[in-house]
Motif scaffolding. Sequence first.
Motif, mmCIF file in Angstrom:
data_model
loop_
_atom_site.group_PDB
_atom_site.id
_atom_site.type_symbol
_atom_site.label_atom_id
_atom_site.label_comp_id
_atom_site.label_asym_id
_atom_site.label_seq_id
_atom_site.Cartn_x
_atom_site.Cartn_y
_atom_site.Cartn_z
ATOM 1 N N LEU A 138 12.488 -22.653 47.105
ATOM 2 C CA LEU A 138 12.387 -21.260 46.807
ATOM 3 C C LEU A 138 12.555 -20.724 45.598
ATOM 4 O O LEU A 138 11.720 -19.922 44.856
ATOM 5 N N ALA A 139 13.915 -21.095 45.018
ATOM 6 C CA ALA A 139 14.400 -20.427 43.893
ATOM 7 C C ALA A 139 13.697 -20.844 42.734
ATOM 8 O O ALA A 139 13.070 -20.300 41.654
ATOM 9 N N VAL A 174 8.689 -26.937 50.523
ATOM 10 C CA VAL A 174 10.097 -27.784 50.742
ATOM 11 C C VAL A 174 10.535 -27.051 51.950
ATOM 12 O O VAL A 174 10.941 -27.416 53.113
ATOM 13 N N GLY A 175 11.020 -25.579 51.866
ATOM 14 C CA GLY A 175 11.538 -24.883 52.949
ATOM 15 C C GLY A 175 13.064 -24.914 52.575
ATOM 16 O O GLY A 175 14.051 -24.977 53.422
ATOM 17 N N SER A 227 4.722 -19.627 50.676
ATOM 18 C CA SER A 227 5.566 -20.679 51.159
ATOM 19 C C SER A 227 5.026 -21.269 52.210
ATOM 20 O O SER A 227 4.767 -20.541 53.265
ATOM 21 N N ALA A 228 5.193 -22.548 52.258
ATOM 22 C CA ALA A 228 4.598 -23.560 53.781
ATOM 23 C C ALA A 228 5.647 -23.989 54.049
ATOM 24 O O ALA A 228 5.342 -24.815 55.100
ATOM 25 N N ARG A 239 4.525 -14.887 50.248
ATOM 26 C CA ARG A 239 4.031 -14.775 51.531
ATOM 27 C C ARG A 239 4.691 -16.067 52.112
ATOM 28 O O ARG A 239 4.662 -17.217 51.350
ATOM 29 N N ALA A 240 4.791 -16.106 53.505
ATOM 30 C CA ALA A 240 5.676 -17.077 54.301
ATOM 31 C C ALA A 240 5.228 -17.100 55.679
ATOM 32 O O ALA A 240 4.693 -16.030 56.126
#
Length: 345
Positions: A250-251, A244-245, A265-266, A289-290
């Motif tokens: 993220l939560a 999502v970003g 994370s993408a 990781r992101a």
Amino acid sequence: MQALTLPTVGEVRVEAVVEPALVSPHDAIIKVSASAICGSDLHAYRGRIANISPGIPIGHEYVGVVTEAGPEVRRFKAGDRVTGSFFTVCGRCWACQHGLFPQCADSAMFGFGPDLGDLAGTQAEYARIPHADHTLLRIPEGVSDEAAILVGDVLSTAYFAVERSGVKPGDTAAVVGLGPVGLLAVEIFFLMGAAQVAALDVVPERLQGAQERGAIPVMADASAVRAIRDVTEGRGADAVVEAVGSEAGLALALQVVRGFGSVSSAGVYTERAIPVSMARVFAKDLTFRAGKANIPAVAPRVMELLKHGRLHPERLFTHRLPLSEGPRGYQLFADRQALKILLIP
Ligand SMILES: [Zn+2]
Ligand SMILES: [Zn+2]
């Protein structure tokens, strides 16, 4: 030639612009067979990426045929059918020599204005591809334009995120956010051996799309954490891709992952800063990781998977429009009436 431009926030225009020409001997020119609209194009459309040059083509997902190659281009010649990374890489700097292409010292992104490399985009009839030997990828016979175009960004982004999640055969994976990258991540998790994939979103059609790909649909509301625990004997997901970003995305990813699990994370974050519960990260011993996907590194392997029929990402496309209907395409995509749109010059 005809191209899409973004003269002001929220307004895509079809304009006549000058055809690109070779600038460096490492450049190639391609005749674009198709371009696609991406979630990150929407960031520009909504004004979350500043400084888009008016009058310059936008867009960064492309498939085409080489019409002209500079004298230093070794791997491609006129007539080659190609797709390519959404960002260019020089192939010579320290990062490139070590295969860490997103950190290339001389990289540029297509179609995002001067702050991100000042390079014209690919939602146009022709495009100039700098460092063609390192940016482009040949399309094998039997791979359609619609599958190949996804290798340059969303499919390779999903692949990279799944790979970096460290998923192992037999794991339970979770995907937060079921846009194109999230749905492709579901498919790739299964390809990499996940026993089950929980797919989280709030849009019923997207949950259904994930279910059609074999995932367990999970409404991303207050009940989501419970739902993931129910399918993992209470422990949570082993590997999570966040696609999502956003702060909420993220939560949620940090909530559904198990202790010692990993979140990859993408999503493209455009906020300057978002709060992250480091207490939770610490308490759960998480790996996080992101980052921008290493497209040039993973794309050749992704293309092999397409060539041998192991992935069928082209079913993502809900709309095929002529380039001249690009403004309507952006509107449809922004209103979530389309999942993925192909634009044909
Ligand atoms: Zn994209
Ligand atoms: Zn480089």
